[in-house]
Design an enzyme around this catalytic site. Sequence first.
Site, PDB file in Angstrom:
ATOM      1  N   CYS A  68       1.006  -1.156   0.032  1.00  0.00           N
ATOM      2  CA  CYS A  68      -0.006  -0.055  -0.175  1.00  0.00           C
ATOM      3  C   CYS A  68       0.925   1.152  -0.124  1.00  0.00           C
ATOM      4  O   CYS A  68       1.853   0.985  -0.471  1.00  0.00           O
ATOM      5  CB  CYS A  68      -1.077   0.203   1.211  1.00  0.00           C
ATOM      6  SG  CYS A  68      -0.287  -0.169   2.625  1.00  0.00           S
ATOM      7  N   HIS A 101      13.753 -15.832  12.165  1.00  0.00           N
ATOM      8  CA  HIS A 101      13.421 -15.809  13.584  1.00  0.00           C
ATOM      9  C   HIS A 101      11.937 -15.984  13.693  1.00  0.00           C
ATOM     10  O   HIS A 101      11.555 -16.676  14.771  1.00  0.00           O
ATOM     11  CB  HIS A 101      14.096 -14.761  14.324  1.00  0.00           C
ATOM     12  CG  HIS A 101      15.568 -14.717  14.566  1.00  0.00           C
ATOM     13  ND1 HIS A 101      16.143 -13.960  15.381  1.00  0.00           N
ATOM     14  CD2 HIS A 101      16.391 -15.382  13.645  1.00  0.00           C
ATOM     15  CE1 HIS A 101      17.601 -14.099  15.316  1.00  0.00           C
ATOM     16  NE2 HIS A 101      17.800 -15.042  14.366  1.00  0.00           N
TER      17      HIS A 101
HETATM   18  C1  RB5 Z   1      -3.929   5.129   0.296  1.00  0.00           C
HETATM   19  O1  RB5 Z   1      -4.020   6.250   0.050  1.00  0.00           O
HETATM   20  C2  RB5 Z   1      -3.202   4.823   1.737  1.00  0.00           C
HETATM   21  O2  RB5 Z   1      -3.731   5.422   2.580  1.00  0.00           O
HETATM   22  C3  RB5 Z   1      -3.045   3.293   1.613  1.00  0.00           C
HETATM   23  O3  RB5 Z   1      -2.391   3.050   0.684  1.00  0.00           O
HETATM   24  C4  RB5 Z   1      -1.908   2.944   2.824  1.00  0.00           C
HETATM   25  O4  RB5 Z   1      -0.664   3.771   2.925  1.00  0.00           O
HETATM   26  C5  RB5 Z   1      -2.403   2.550   4.148  1.00  0.00           C
HETATM   27  O5  RB5 Z   1      -1.712   2.220   5.219  1.00  0.00           O
END
Ligand code: RB5
Length: 155
Positions: A68, A101
């Site tokens: 993300c 680990h």
């Molecule tokens: C999306 O904009 C962002 O919030 C997501 O990809 C991530 O970083 C969340 O932890």
Amino acid sequence: MAQVIAFGADHGGFALKISLVPWLQSQGYEVLDLGAHTLDPLDDYPDFAAAVAQAVAEGKAERGIVICGSGVGACVVANKIPGIRASVCHDLYSARQGVEHDELNVLSLGARVVGLELAQQLTTEFLVARFTGEERHVRRLAKVNAIEQQSRQWQ
Ligand code: RB5
């Protein structure tokens, strides 16, 4: 037989995912691509991180990689699935040692934090590492599993 790696990313990780997947395949891994398959700025990281974690928990993939923007949200989600041990690792030592680990089975990456080359190196460290099976690590993992079992009773 090729090792199967489940892969998932939201819009924050999409660009890194479409570069990492073909590279991973070129390294001899089979990729189970669980999306996103198109860039949708409105998609949500829990959908992809949960799909990857579920695939690993069910044995459809040996390990998983979630991406993300920061790696944080996807990691939080993956750890909600029983049997999953996920961590954000943006340094090579943790990416390897987390497996050796702690028997890490899902690597979480933040595409707004690491570039493609570092992501490739982190992925390599994570995928080539093996749990050492040393007694102290087995003992600690048993405690982690016991906590997971206990937490089911709180629900
Ligand atoms: C999306 O904009 C962002 O919030 C997501 O990809 C991530 O970083 C969340 O932890």
